[in-house]
Design an enzyme around this catalytic site. Structure first.
Site, PDB file in Angstrom:
ATOM      1  N   GLY A  22       0.653  -1.316  -0.081  1.00  0.00           N
ATOM      2  CA  GLY A  22      -0.150  -0.306   0.015  1.00  0.00           C
ATOM      3  C   GLY A  22       1.025   1.260  -0.005  1.00  0.00           C
ATOM      4  O   GLY A  22       2.046   1.177   1.091  1.00  0.00           O
ATOM      5  N   ASN A  60       2.204  -1.068  -4.546  1.00  0.00           N
ATOM      6  CA  ASN A  60       0.594  -0.183  -4.914  1.00  0.00           C
ATOM      7  C   ASN A  60       0.818  -0.274  -6.334  1.00  0.00           C
ATOM      8  O   ASN A  60       0.652  -0.681  -7.012  1.00  0.00           O
ATOM      9  CB  ASN A  60       0.870   1.825  -4.556  1.00  0.00           C
ATOM     10  CG  ASN A  60      -0.445   1.940  -4.598  1.00  0.00           C
ATOM     11  OD1 ASN A  60      -1.047   1.764  -2.933  1.00  0.00           O
ATOM     12  ND2 ASN A  60       0.059   3.129  -4.739  1.00  0.00           N
ATOM     13  N   VAL A 120      -1.840  -6.930  -4.964  1.00  0.00           N
ATOM     14  CA  VAL A 120      -2.200  -7.323  -3.606  1.00  0.00           C
ATOM     15  C   VAL A 120      -3.623  -8.729  -4.207  1.00  0.00           C
ATOM     16  O   VAL A 120      -4.453  -8.295  -3.767  1.00  0.00           O
ATOM     17  CB  VAL A 120      -1.567  -7.380  -2.394  1.00  0.00           C
ATOM     18  CG1 VAL A 120      -1.136  -8.573  -1.896  1.00  0.00           C
ATOM     19  CG2 VAL A 120      -0.695  -6.373  -2.482  1.00  0.00           C
ATOM     20  N   GLU A 152     -18.831  16.362   2.456  1.00  0.00           N
ATOM     21  CA  GLU A 152     -17.597  17.567   0.976  1.00  0.00           C
ATOM     22  C   GLU A 152     -17.977  17.168  -0.418  1.00  0.00           C
ATOM     23  O   GLU A 152     -17.604  18.962  -0.815  1.00  0.00           O
ATOM     24  CB  GLU A 152     -16.075  16.824   2.046  1.00  0.00           C
ATOM     25  CG  GLU A 152     -15.983  16.914   2.752  1.00  0.00           C
ATOM     26  CD  GLU A 152     -14.629  17.036   3.469  1.00  0.00           C
ATOM     27  OE1 GLU A 152     -14.148  15.963   2.844  1.00  0.00           O
ATOM     28  OE2 GLU A 152     -13.789  17.604   3.905  1.00  0.00           O
ATOM     29  N   ASP A 207      -6.560   2.408   7.814  1.00  0.00           N
ATOM     30  CA  ASP A 207      -7.765   2.034   7.576  1.00  0.00           C
ATOM     31  C   ASP A 207      -7.678  -0.157   7.249  1.00  0.00           C
ATOM     32  O   ASP A 207      -9.211  -0.657   8.046  1.00  0.00           O
ATOM     33  CB  ASP A 207      -8.471   1.877   6.436  1.00  0.00           C
ATOM     34  CG  ASP A 207      -8.711   3.962   7.143  1.00  0.00           C
ATOM     35  OD1 ASP A 207      -8.046   3.991   7.412  1.00  0.00           O
ATOM     36  OD2 ASP A 207      -9.248   4.153   5.688  1.00  0.00           O
ATOM     37  N   GLN A 232      -5.193  10.785   9.273  1.00  0.00           N
ATOM     38  CA  GLN A 232      -4.756  11.655   9.701  1.00  0.00           C
ATOM     39  C   GLN A 232      -3.428  10.429  11.286  1.00  0.00           C
ATOM     40  O   GLN A 232      -2.810  10.107  11.921  1.00  0.00           O
ATOM     41  CB  GLN A 232      -4.683  12.875  11.162  1.00  0.00           C
ATOM     42  CG  GLN A 232      -5.895  12.264  11.641  1.00  0.00           C
ATOM     43  CD  GLN A 232      -6.729  13.672  12.652  1.00  0.00           C
ATOM     44  OE1 GLN A 232      -6.265  13.928  13.782  1.00  0.00           O
ATOM     45  NE2 GLN A 232      -7.952  14.403  12.801  1.00  0.00           N
ATOM     46  N   LYS A 251      -8.250  23.719   7.185  1.00  0.00           N
ATOM     47  CA  LYS A 251      -8.368  22.343   6.250  1.00  0.00           C
ATOM     48  C   LYS A 251      -6.883  22.415   5.513  1.00  0.00           C
ATOM     49  O   LYS A 251      -6.237  21.235   4.959  1.00  0.00           O
ATOM     50  CB  LYS A 251      -9.630  22.288   5.666  1.00  0.00           C
ATOM     51  CG  LYS A 251     -10.025  21.708   4.639  1.00  0.00           C
ATOM     52  CD  LYS A 251     -11.078  20.513   4.760  1.00  0.00           C
ATOM     53  CE  LYS A 251     -11.597  19.298   3.502  1.00  0.00           C
ATOM     54  NZ  LYS A 251     -10.325  18.420   4.396  1.00  0.00           N
TER      55      LYS A 251
HETATM   56  P1  NAD Z   1     -18.900   6.836   7.402  1.00  0.00           P
HETATM   57  O1  NAD Z   1     -18.648   5.972   7.579  1.00  0.00           O
HETATM   58  O2  NAD Z   1     -18.480   7.971   8.218  1.00  0.00           O
HETATM   59  O3  NAD Z   1     -20.432   7.465   6.523  1.00  0.00           O
HETATM   60  C1  NAD Z   1     -21.339   7.130   6.253  1.00  0.00           C
HETATM   61  C2  NAD Z   1     -22.543   8.208   6.644  1.00  0.00           C
HETATM   62  O4  NAD Z   1     -23.383   7.267   5.216  1.00  0.00           O
HETATM   63  C3  NAD Z   1     -22.868   7.340   7.483  1.00  0.00           C
HETATM   64  O5  NAD Z   1     -23.367   8.711   8.571  1.00  0.00           O
HETATM   65  C4  NAD Z   1     -24.254   6.229   7.650  1.00  0.00           C
HETATM   66  O6  NAD Z   1     -25.629   6.788   9.058  1.00  0.00           O
HETATM   67  C5  NAD Z   1     -24.398   6.236   6.416  1.00  0.00           C
HETATM   68  N1  NAD Z   1     -25.256   5.397   5.852  1.00  0.00           N
HETATM   69  C6  NAD Z   1     -24.976   4.946   6.404  1.00  0.00           C
HETATM   70  N2  NAD Z   1     -25.792   3.331   5.168  1.00  0.00           N
HETATM   71  C7  NAD Z   1     -27.065   4.149   4.277  1.00  0.00           C
HETATM   72  C8  NAD Z   1     -28.226   3.729   4.188  1.00  0.00           C
HETATM   73  N3  NAD Z   1     -28.936   2.376   3.849  1.00  0.00           N
HETATM   74  N4  NAD Z   1     -28.731   5.250   2.993  1.00  0.00           N
HETATM   75  C9  NAD Z   1     -28.459   6.665   3.870  1.00  0.00           C
HETATM   76  N5  NAD Z   1     -27.334   6.846   4.654  1.00  0.00           N
HETATM   77  C10 NAD Z   1     -26.362   5.295   4.367  1.00  0.00           C
HETATM   78  O7  NAD Z   1     -17.926   7.281   6.255  1.00  0.00           O
HETATM   79  P2  NAD Z   1     -17.291   7.949   5.118  1.00  0.00           P
HETATM   80  O8  NAD Z   1     -18.411   9.746   5.219  1.00  0.00           O
HETATM   81  O9  NAD Z   1     -17.129   7.757   3.708  1.00  0.00           O
HETATM   82  O10 NAD Z   1     -16.278   8.852   6.073  1.00  0.00           O
HETATM   83  C11 NAD Z   1     -15.798   7.148   6.084  1.00  0.00           C
HETATM   84  C12 NAD Z   1     -13.941   7.694   7.315  1.00  0.00           C
HETATM   85  O11 NAD Z   1     -13.392   8.975   6.702  1.00  0.00           O
HETATM   86  C13 NAD Z   1     -14.779   8.749   8.703  1.00  0.00           C
HETATM   87  O12 NAD Z   1     -14.342   8.175   9.649  1.00  0.00           O
HETATM   88  C14 NAD Z   1     -14.668  10.207   8.187  1.00  0.00           C
HETATM   89  O13 NAD Z   1     -14.830  11.222   9.301  1.00  0.00           O
HETATM   90  C15 NAD Z   1     -13.156  10.234   8.027  1.00  0.00           C
HETATM   91  N6  NAD Z   1     -13.499  10.963   6.707  1.00  0.00           N
HETATM   92  C16 NAD Z   1     -12.601  12.444   7.577  1.00  0.00           C
HETATM   93  C17 NAD Z   1     -12.869  13.360   5.900  1.00  0.00           C
HETATM   94  C18 NAD Z   1     -12.541  14.679   6.610  1.00  0.00           C
HETATM   95  O14 NAD Z   1     -11.338  14.470   8.078  1.00  0.00           O
HETATM   96  N7  NAD Z   1     -12.271  16.000   5.908  1.00  0.00           N
HETATM   97  C19 NAD Z   1     -13.228  12.851   5.562  1.00  0.00           C
HETATM   98  C20 NAD Z   1     -13.986  12.146   4.880  1.00  0.00           C
HETATM   99  C21 NAD Z   1     -13.770  10.617   5.400  1.00  0.00           C
END
Ligand code: NAD
Length: 393
Positions: A9, A36, A80, A168, A295, A313, A374
């Site tokens: 990775g 990778n 992989v 976002e 992850d 982070q 940010k």
């Molecule tokens: P997440 O798991 O945080 O969010 C997924 C969302 O989808 C949840 O709110 C969930 O309730 C919703 N969901 C699940 N099943 C659903 C359904 N059937 N219908 C509708 N909604 C549904 O996933 P993510 O946003 O990809 O984030 C993953 C990780 O990466 C998190 O820890 C997040 O904090 C991190 N992240 C951080 C940043 C940042 O720091 N700017 C940006 C992106 C992601």
């Protein structure tokens, strides 16, 4: 005798473990190989901007060979296929094999579709530069088509999941709507943006004040939130929701969650729901010569409770520690425990707005200060890995 360190990775965890390992191991002490699937280190925290054409590909896909040049790391581009921890070997899809003395697994996460019928086949995801490019081209082609046929589904974008990734992304769409409409001679109001969230509100876990700010900011720019409504099925262009209602769209972007990497889940090391179980030193609980960063691992705080979130982070910090701990392990010295530092969480709401919390006391930020923080945290990361230097090419 020289050791072979194999790193799987080239994301945040993998790159940082390679750079950190080389800081500790002299070139005669260890050969380091990083595998990778892309030749680039991808800044996946900025993919929403690439998907909306608001940043160049060059800024989010940094050539790994340049980043690794000074660290004397062998780079191998390949995917992989299988890890055999009991045999100390790794097999790539192209048929080549590697053996190792110490292995770093940093293969990231995969999109979780939760078995929702039709979802995987009929949605876009945002996990790589290719995904973002594909999505951008698709959205533009649908708007072009709408300008000719007025088929409403082509001018409707649905983001499934209102976590940070979904919010976002929909924020970028809210800002790009006018330009896109102008380009194809339609009104911005003809482009419909939805964000569908299963939980009672978007951004579960965020302070209520910031959730309100995000909701209001995006609603003002034309985003419709449907909360407390899980997506239950995707049938062609029809999104079905739990209350039986439907949305017609040619573009469903699924950001509903992530799960462990399937190669890791099935390789025979100890896993918990697909993510590798590690000790406090980030070694596999079942194979001490396998270290985990990012992850692919599930890491619990020492006092118990919920695992740490799968964020960039933490992957970065895990990678740095793993580089050192492999050195300590090879020397028979004391390994250091993982003590994460949470600098904060910042989420953009388009080009000019953002929300977040920073510092140990979770100070809330909104608007310009959050946008600037940010940007600063992205620049800090790039300068840390010397990515700013590669951008100059
Ligand atoms: P997440 O798991 O945080 O969010 C997924 C969302 O989808 C949840 O709110 C969930 O309730 C919703 N969901 C699940 N099943 C659903 C359904 N059937 N219908 C509708 N909604 C549904 O996933 P993510 O946003 O990809 O984030 C993953 C990780 O990466 C998190 O820890 C997040 O904090 C991190 N992240 C951080 C940043 C940042 O720091 N700017 C940006 C992106 C992601």
């Amino acid at each position: 005798m020289s050791k072979h360190i194999l790193i799987l990775g080239g994301g945040y965890g993998g790159l940082l473990s390679a750079l950190s390992a080389r800081e500790h191991f002299g070139v005669n002490d260890a050969k380091i190989t990083l595998v990778n699937r892309f030749p680039t280190h991808q800044i996946i925290t900025e993919l929403h901007r690439l998907a909306a054409g608001n940043i160049s590909e060059k800024a989010v896909a940094l050539p790994l060979d340049k980043l690794l040049r000074d660290a004397d790391v062998n780079l191998r581009i390949g995917t992989v296929k299988e890890i055999k921890p009991d045999e100390h070997s790794v097999h790539l899809e192209d048929g080549s094999n590697f053996t190792y003395d110490m292995l770093v697994v940093a293969l990231g996460s995969e999109t979780a579709f939760f078995g929702i019928p039709g979802l995987q086949e009929n949605s876009f995801i945002l996990k790589s530069v290719n995904d973002a490019n594909r999505l951008r081209a698709h959205v533009e082609s649908r708007i072009a088509e709408y300008s000719k046929t007025k088929n409403k589904a082509d001018a409707t974008i649905v983001v499934g999941g209102g976590g940070l990734t979904g919010v976002e992304l929909v924020g970028e769409y809210a800002d790009m709507k006018s330009e896109l409409a102008h380009k194809y001679g339609i009104s911005p109001d003809e482009i419909n943006l939805y964000c569908v969230e299963a939980a009672p509100s978007i951004l579960p876990g965020f302070p209520a004040e910031l959730v309100d700010r995000a909701t209001t900011s995006l609603q003002k720019r034309g985003v419709t939130f449907l909360t407390g409504l899980p997506i239950t099925k995707m049938d062609g262009t029809t999104v079905e929701l739990k209350d039986g209602s439907t949305l017609e769209t040619s573009t469903l972007v699924w950001t509903g969650g992530v799960q462990g990497n399937s190669v890791v889940a099935n390789c025979g090391i100890q896993v918990d729901r697909g993510r590798a179980v590690v000790n406090e030193f980030l070694q596999s609980a079942s194979h001490p010569d396998v270290f985990l960063a990012g992850d692919s691992a599930v890491v619990f705080p020492s006092e118990g409770g919920r695992p740490y979130p799968p964020t960039a982070q933490l992957a970065w910090q895990m990678g740095e520690l793993v580089g050192y701990n492999m050195f300590a392990y090879a020397k028979g010295g004391a390994l250091a425990p993982f003590v994460p530092v949470f600098s904060g969480t910042l989420g953009s709401l388009g080009r000019k707005d953002a929300i977040g919390t920073i510092g140990a006391n979770k100070t809330q930020l909104k608007g310009l200060p959050a946008t600037m923080m940010k940007e600063a945290s992205n620049l800090r990361y790039l300068s840390h890995i010397k990515g700013l230097f590669t951008l100059a090419y």
